[in-house]
Design a protein around this motif. Sequence first.
Motif, PDB file in Angstrom:
ATOM      1  N   MET A   1      12.212  64.464  46.732  1.00  0.00           N
ATOM      2  CA  MET A   1      12.899  64.034  45.533  1.00  0.00           C
ATOM      3  C   MET A   1      11.885  63.315  44.635  1.00  0.00           C
ATOM      4  O   MET A   1      11.112  62.494  45.096  1.00  0.00           O
ATOM      5  CB  MET A   1      14.041  63.103  45.959  1.00  0.00           C
ATOM      6  N   ASP A   2      11.909  63.631  43.365  1.00  0.00           N
ATOM      7  CA  ASP A   2      10.940  63.022  42.450  1.00  0.00           C
ATOM      8  C   ASP A   2      11.340  61.579  42.123  1.00  0.00           C
ATOM      9  O   ASP A   2      12.470  61.155  42.329  1.00  0.00           O
ATOM     10  CB  ASP A   2      10.809  63.865  41.176  1.00  0.00           C
ATOM     11  N   THR A   3      10.373  60.843  41.630  1.00  0.00           N
ATOM     12  CA  THR A   3      10.544  59.412  41.378  1.00  0.00           C
ATOM     13  C   THR A   3      11.645  59.139  40.358  1.00  0.00           C
ATOM     14  O   THR A   3      12.438  58.212  40.531  1.00  0.00           O
ATOM     15  CB  THR A   3       9.217  58.804  40.890  1.00  0.00           C
ATOM     16  N   GLN A   4      11.709  59.927  39.306  1.00  0.00           N
ATOM     17  CA  GLN A   4      12.715  59.696  38.267  1.00  0.00           C
ATOM     18  C   GLN A   4      14.131  59.893  38.813  1.00  0.00           C
ATOM     19  O   GLN A   4      15.033  59.117  38.489  1.00  0.00           O
ATOM     20  CB  GLN A   4      12.468  60.624  37.067  1.00  0.00           C
ATOM     21  N   THR A   5      14.324  60.888  39.659  1.00  0.00           N
ATOM     22  CA  THR A   5      15.636  61.120  40.264  1.00  0.00           C
ATOM     23  C   THR A   5      16.020  59.948  41.157  1.00  0.00           C
ATOM     24  O   THR A   5      17.157  59.471  41.126  1.00  0.00           O
ATOM     25  CB  THR A   5      15.633  62.429  41.079  1.00  0.00           C
ATOM     26  N   LYS A   6      15.070  59.463  41.967  1.00  0.00           N
ATOM     27  CA  LYS A   6      15.325  58.306  42.820  1.00  0.00           C
ATOM     28  C   LYS A   6      15.695  57.086  41.999  1.00  0.00           C
ATOM     29  O   LYS A   6      16.634  56.362  42.321  1.00  0.00           O
ATOM     30  CB  LYS A   6      14.076  57.983  43.664  1.00  0.00           C
ATOM     31  N   ARG A   7      14.963  56.891  40.920  1.00  0.00           N
ATOM     32  CA  ARG A   7      15.208  55.738  40.054  1.00  0.00           C
ATOM     33  C   ARG A   7      16.617  55.808  39.458  1.00  0.00           C
ATOM     34  O   ARG A   7      17.354  54.828  39.463  1.00  0.00           O
ATOM     35  CB  ARG A   7      14.149  55.720  38.952  1.00  0.00           C
ATOM     36  N   GLU A   8      16.991  56.961  38.953  1.00  0.00           N
ATOM     37  CA  GLU A   8      18.315  57.120  38.344  1.00  0.00           C
ATOM     38  C   GLU A   8      19.428  56.975  39.380  1.00  0.00           C
ATOM     39  O   GLU A   8      20.463  56.378  39.101  1.00  0.00           O
ATOM     40  CB  GLU A   8      18.427  58.464  37.626  1.00  0.00           C
ATOM     41  N   ARG A   9      19.198  57.510  40.577  1.00  0.00           N
ATOM     42  CA  ARG A   9      20.196  57.408  41.642  1.00  0.00           C
ATOM     43  C   ARG A   9      20.395  55.945  42.052  1.00  0.00           C
ATOM     44  O   ARG A   9      21.511  55.496  42.265  1.00  0.00           O
ATOM     45  CB  ARG A   9      19.760  58.254  42.839  1.00  0.00           C
ATOM     46  N   GLU A  10      19.297  55.202  42.152  1.00  0.00           N
ATOM     47  CA  GLU A  10      19.392  53.781  42.514  1.00  0.00           C
ATOM     48  C   GLU A  10      20.119  53.001  41.424  1.00  0.00           C
ATOM     49  O   GLU A  10      20.972  52.171  41.710  1.00  0.00           O
ATOM     50  CB  GLU A  10      18.002  53.191  42.749  1.00  0.00           C
ATOM     51  N   LYS A  11      19.799  53.281  40.169  1.00  0.00           N
ATOM     52  CA  LYS A  11      20.462  52.583  39.063  1.00  0.00           C
ATOM     53  C   LYS A  11      21.957  52.890  39.044  1.00  0.00           C
ATOM     54  O   LYS A  11      22.780  51.998  38.809  1.00  0.00           O
ATOM     55  CB  LYS A  11      19.813  52.947  37.728  1.00  0.00           C
TER      56      LYS A  11
END
Length: 111
Positions: free
Chosen positions: A1-11
Amino acid sequence: MDTQTKREREKQLVCQMIALYCRKNHGGKTLCPDCAALNAYARNRSDKCPFMETKTFCSNCRVHCYKSEMQAKIRGVMCFSGPRMIFYHPIVAIRHAIETQKEKIRLEKEP
């Protein structure tokens, strides 16, 4: 999973937890000013996180970048909302539990 997807999922997860907390404790349909400020702060911290590529969630991070006041507030939200997430957002809660368990196993294997 790319960093941006992880970031959005966490947010998204943190936003859902804060919304649940606010709705049940403050009674509004929208976030109260305190909860909205906490949500904005959490999103900002997530946007600036330099460890996003190597961590799953803030709870697994070695560096806690929240101010102590905000850290206490988010801890209260997590303690309240965490156990209730399975009833309001079951898929998100199960995904979070699986990813957290995988991260714990990975961290145990690291030297």
